[in-house]
Design an enzyme around this catalytic site. Structure first.
Site, PDB file in Angstrom:
ATOM      1  N   GLU A  28      17.686  -3.026   0.195  1.00  0.00           N
ATOM      2  CA  GLU A  28      18.106  -4.165  -0.613  1.00  0.00           C
ATOM      3  C   GLU A  28      19.371  -4.809  -0.032  1.00  0.00           C
ATOM      4  O   GLU A  28      20.163  -4.129   0.639  1.00  0.00           O
ATOM      5  CB  GLU A  28      18.384  -3.695  -2.049  1.00  0.00           C
TER       6      GLU A  28
ATOM      7  N   ASP B 240       8.085   2.883   2.689  1.00  0.00           N
ATOM      8  CA  ASP B 240       8.754   3.221   1.435  1.00  0.00           C
ATOM      9  C   ASP B 240       7.781   3.807   0.416  1.00  0.00           C
ATOM     10  O   ASP B 240       6.556   3.758   0.597  1.00  0.00           O
ATOM     11  CB  ASP B 240       9.495   2.001   0.871  1.00  0.00           C
TER      12      ASP B 240
HETATM   13  C1  GLP Z   1       7.704  -4.467  -1.670  1.00  0.00           C
HETATM   14  C2  GLP Z   1       7.804  -3.558  -0.473  1.00  0.00           C
HETATM   15  C3  GLP Z   1       8.264  -4.323   0.757  1.00  0.00           C
HETATM   16  C4  GLP Z   1       7.457  -5.598   0.916  1.00  0.00           C
HETATM   17  C5  GLP Z   1       7.670  -6.458  -0.287  1.00  0.00           C
HETATM   18  C6  GLP Z   1       6.970  -7.801  -0.189  1.00  0.00           C
HETATM   19  O1  GLP Z   1       8.929  -4.626  -2.329  1.00  0.00           O
HETATM   20  N1  GLP Z   1       8.672  -2.462  -0.692  1.00  0.00           N
HETATM   21  O2  GLP Z   1       8.110  -3.486   1.887  1.00  0.00           O
HETATM   22  O3  GLP Z   1       7.877  -6.277   2.079  1.00  0.00           O
HETATM   23  O4  GLP Z   1       7.155  -5.738  -1.380  1.00  0.00           O
HETATM   24  O5  GLP Z   1       5.855  -7.825  -1.020  1.00  0.00           O
HETATM   25  P1  GLP Z   1       4.789  -8.980  -1.117  1.00  0.00           P
HETATM   26  O6  GLP Z   1       4.029  -8.948   0.160  1.00  0.00           O
HETATM   27  O7  GLP Z   1       3.946  -8.585  -2.303  1.00  0.00           O
HETATM   28  O8  GLP Z   1       5.530 -10.235  -1.306  1.00  0.00           O
END
Ligand code: GLP
Length: 250
Positions: free
Chosen positions: A138, A67
């Site tokens: 989402e 993303d």
């Molecule tokens: C973001 C990314 C996701 C990821 C998520 C979790 O929103 N778009 O791909 O899985 O963060 O993040 P963290 O590892 O900081 O909890």
């Protein structure tokens, strides 16, 4: 679906990095789907360390990130390209021309075509949002299968504010994300979750029913999925669905 529970976040990140490095050794021209997020920082740091020891060679690898924010230029420090540059790309021998982010090329569907042309994803590594999102897919009544533009939920924008020095107003409202089928079409999917803040969503995604309201639960339908957890993230899974502490592969 296999579940591995390791004692610490560090050991879970190490196991995940070793999984990627092993794939690169077996198949140097691997096509990797890569995520961002704080969970992945120790994974990428370990991959950099393995690279320096000659145990992870990215020379022939191709990467497609899951993303990217809409409107983020590659030079923008909050962009996911900047994240990847900071934690992985600038420290390993991956070719800039073989690293890809959705939204950098014309229409979103072009991204899926590029992945197909590259031979499809050999491995898609994913984290999990506290609301169950995968990439930026989402929770919704219906998920989009292919790469698309998405409106981020308030909780997701808050979770990403750390990339913008904590300034929520600077976090973009729109993003591009691989679709759920783009992710699940990978030959192998590895989900990593670390820490107690993920325990409740891990229980719903891994221990609960498959539902588009918890996009990460769709990983249960993948024929070759591996879930790597630390003890804290596995804390709410029923004892029968994960053996704790011993790194047991199920
Ligand atoms: C973001 C990314 C996701 C990821 C998520 C979790 O929103 N778009 O791909 O899985 O963060 O993040 P963290 O590892 O900081 O909890």
């Amino acid at each position: 679906m296999q579940i591995i529970v390791l004692p610490t976040g560090r050991s879970a990140a190490l196991a995940t990095a070793q999984f990627v490095a092993r794939l690169l050794r077996a198949q140097p021209a691997s096509v990797l789907g890569l995520p961002t997020g704080r969970t992945m920082i120790p994974v990428y740091q370990t991959l950099v360390a393995l690279h320096r020891r000659g145990r992870a060679d990215f020379a022939k690898a191709t990467t497609f990130n899951l993303d990217e924010f809409v409107g983020a230029s590659p030079r923008d420090e909050g962009s996911y390209r900047a994240f990847m540059r900071r934690y992985l790309f600038e420290a390993v021998n991956v070719s800039r021309h073989r690293t890809h982010f959705p939204g950098e090329q014309g229409s979103p569907s072009t991204y899926d075509d590029m992945i197909s042309t590259a031979g499809g994803l050999d491995l898609c590594l994913v984290g999990i949002g506290t609301n169950g999102h995968l990439g930026f897919n989402e929770p919704a009544a219906k998920l989009t299968t292919r790469t698309h533009r998405v409106r981020l939920m308030p909780a997701t924008r808050r979770a990403n504010a750390y990339l913008f020095d904590g300034r929520l107003r600077d976090v973009p409202r729109l993003a591009h994300s691989m679709g759920i089928a783009t992710i699940l079409n990978a030959r192998t999917v590895v989900l990593l979750a670390i820490g107690a803040s993920k325990a409740s969503i891990v229980r719903r995604a891994i221990g609960g029913p498959v539902s588009t309201r918890v996009p990460a639960s769709l990983i249960q339908t993948h024929p070759n999925a591996l879930v790597v957890l630390d003890r804290a993230a596995a804390g709410e899974l029923a004892r029968h669905s994960a053996k704790r502490d011993r790194g047991t592969r199920r």
